[in-house]
Design a protein around this motif. Sequence first.
Motif, PDB file in Angstrom:
ATOM      1  N   GLY A  76      -7.593   2.297 -18.349  1.00 38.69           N
ATOM      2  CA  GLY A  76      -8.605   1.906 -19.318  1.00 38.69           C
ATOM      3  C   GLY A  76      -9.058   3.052 -20.205  1.00 38.69           C
ATOM      4  N   ASP A  77      -8.887   4.288 -19.714  1.00 41.00           N
ATOM      5  CA  ASP A  77      -9.261   5.450 -20.517  1.00 41.00           C
ATOM      6  C   ASP A  77      -8.167   5.836 -21.512  1.00 41.00           C
ATOM      7  OD1 ASP A  77     -11.480   5.482 -18.881  1.00 41.00           O
ATOM      8  OD2 ASP A  77     -10.685   7.035 -17.555  1.00 41.00           O
ATOM      9  N   GLU A  80      -5.812   0.534 -25.145  1.00 42.52           N
ATOM     10  CA  GLU A  80      -6.783  -0.372 -25.763  1.00 42.52           C
ATOM     11  C   GLU A  80      -7.274  -1.339 -24.686  1.00 42.52           C
ATOM     12  OE1 GLU A  80      -8.819  -3.183 -27.223  1.00 42.52           O
ATOM     13  OE2 GLU A  80      -6.773  -3.977 -27.257  1.00 42.52           O
ATOM     14  N   ARG A  81      -8.579  -1.341 -24.429  1.00 46.15           N
ATOM     15  CA  ARG A  81      -9.112  -2.005 -23.238  1.00 46.15           C
ATOM     16  C   ARG A  81      -8.968  -3.525 -23.275  1.00 46.15           C
ATOM     17  NH1 ARG A  81     -12.366   1.416 -19.976  1.00 46.15           N
ATOM     18  NH2 ARG A  81     -12.803   3.435 -20.952  1.00 46.15           N
ATOM     19  N   ARG A  82      -9.178  -4.139 -24.428  1.00 48.18           N
ATOM     20  CA  ARG A  82      -9.080  -5.603 -24.481  1.00 48.18           C
ATOM     21  C   ARG A  82      -7.673  -6.060 -24.125  1.00 48.18           C
ATOM     22  NH1 ARG A  82      -9.395  -9.123 -29.933  1.00 48.18           N
ATOM     23  NH2 ARG A  82      -7.381  -8.092 -30.129  1.00 48.18           N
ATOM     24  N   VAL A  85      -7.085  -5.543 -20.193  1.00 43.65           N
ATOM     25  CA  VAL A  85      -7.678  -6.511 -19.260  1.00 43.65           C
ATOM     26  C   VAL A  85      -7.052  -7.893 -19.432  1.00 43.65           C
ATOM     27  CG1 VAL A  85      -9.834  -5.215 -19.053  1.00 43.65           C
ATOM     28  CG2 VAL A  85      -9.650  -7.023 -20.791  1.00 43.65           C
ATOM     29  N   SER A 124     -11.767  -2.685 -13.895  1.00 40.57           N
ATOM     30  CA  SER A 124     -11.480  -2.420 -15.315  1.00 40.57           C
ATOM     31  C   SER A 124     -12.537  -3.062 -16.199  1.00 40.57           C
ATOM     32  CB  SER A 124     -10.096  -2.957 -15.681  1.00 40.57           C
ATOM     33  OG  SER A 124      -9.079  -2.313 -14.944  1.00 40.57           O
ATOM     34  N   PHE A 128     -15.229  -1.368 -18.751  1.00 42.67           N
ATOM     35  CA  PHE A 128     -15.240  -1.847 -20.139  1.00 42.67           C
ATOM     36  C   PHE A 128     -16.671  -2.206 -20.544  1.00 42.67           C
ATOM     37  CE2 PHE A 128     -12.539  -4.736 -23.153  1.00 42.67           C
ATOM     38  CZ  PHE A 128     -13.175  -4.178 -24.243  1.00 42.67           C
ATOM     39  N   THR A 194     -10.966  -1.843 -28.673  1.00 43.29           N
ATOM     40  CA  THR A 194     -11.425  -0.457 -28.570  1.00 43.29           C
ATOM     41  C   THR A 194     -10.243   0.468 -28.791  1.00 43.29           C
ATOM     42  OG1 THR A 194     -11.019  -0.358 -26.185  1.00 43.29           O
ATOM     43  CG2 THR A 194     -13.211  -1.080 -26.887  1.00 43.29           C
ATOM     44  N   PRO A 196      -8.495   4.189 -27.674  1.00 44.14           N
ATOM     45  CA  PRO A 196      -8.576   5.201 -26.614  1.00 44.14           C
ATOM     46  C   PRO A 196      -9.328   6.429 -27.099  1.00 44.14           C
ATOM     47  CG  PRO A 196      -6.323   4.380 -26.877  1.00 44.14           C
ATOM     48  CD  PRO A 196      -7.118   3.884 -28.053  1.00 44.14           C
ATOM     49  N   GLY A 342     -12.859   4.217 -16.703  1.00 44.82           N
ATOM     50  CA  GLY A 342     -11.776   3.762 -15.844  1.00 44.82           C
ATOM     51  C   GLY A 342     -11.509   4.732 -14.719  1.00 44.82           C
TER      52      GLY A 342
END
Length: 412
Positions: A76-77, A80-82, A85, A124, A128, A194, A196, A342
């Motif tokens: 997650g770090d 791109e988080r979306r 997940v 995660s 987020f 998002t 990174p 993350g």
Amino acid sequence: MKVATCNQSPPRALPRHLTLLFALACGVAVANVYFAQPLLVAIADELAIGRAAVGAVVTLTQVGYGLGLILLVPLGDLLERRRLVTAQAVLLALALTVVATAGSAPVLLAGLAGVGLLAVLTQSLVAFASVLAPDGERGRVVGLVTSGVVVGILLARTVAGLLAGLAGWRSVYAFSAVLSLLVAGALRRALPRTLPRPDAAGYRPALRALVRLPLREPVFRRRGLITMLVFASFSTLWSCVALPLSEEPLSMSPAAIGAFGLVGAAGALAAAPAGRLYDRGRGQWTVGLGLGLLALSWLPLALTRQSLWALALGAILLDLAVQAVHVTNQTMVLALDPAAGGRLIGGYMVFYSVGSAVGAIASTAVYAAAGWPGVCLLGAAFSLLALAAWSWTLRPRARSADSSGGAAAPGC
């Protein structure tokens, strides 16, 4: 679609519907880790798994979950988080489908290991949500999202038992696979994109940083130790309580024992208030109060054989205390660097997993040797050790480092 980066101005308040979506998705994901517990006999009978080996059904799920905390949550770090997940939710649905259609024990066990690995979607999502929440509301948001985790854990066994009774054990995993796909679609539509963090060095450095966290960050180390002891106490109760309940003089059925665990749902009520207290600068004392309540809960729990009301009271006190401490500690850890959530949450939850495993193993061994009174002494001992560890954080240097006024370290 709006893109959030760690270079932008502080995030606006997270809309309530997004917070509730995070909570719902967390509950759906984490429930998969606990579905198998009331289904072991049915699974073993259909797939010809010996009673001595059926424990592998639960163990492999937990092993997969532990690996996911280390290997997947730090992504997650870096990504791109979306998208991350959403992909995890889709892959979780595929793993659940493998379990639901397994025709042999090896396929089932491989599918369950995959389910555990991908169920870390829960962590995660917590990371987020922490990134999207502004500093002054991070505790409240993490508390509300964690309440979804609590409800998912506590309802998993009951839902599994009801569905299995109606349509067999496979229906549990098929139903969860459909839910996971629905969650994936909702996350894809509702969450912002998002970017990174610009200083992200890569996957291997992220894993090395996770391993070094306990050495480099005193706050992380202290909060992790307290959490490990707290969940050892929590697991001491819930991994062992079925034994005295199923024996004389109570002789409760498995269905009744599973339903009785619902009293622990009260723990979800502590999550949001604990987060708000953290935002007001009262996190340190929230932890202390919770740990005192945790130790106190073992007094009524010791009377379980004499009164189910005593068990209900003790379970409610214990779960309220555990969730208050967990939410506050988790928020303190995330405040070290929200943009590295993350890595932080993955490392923090390793302490949770170790504590849960120690409590489960120790409680059943102690029950065999010393009965329910010995188990209660064990749970109280874990609680008092956690209280002693918290008191150590009250020293002047530790108190300044663990200051819980909600001011996070810079995320970029």
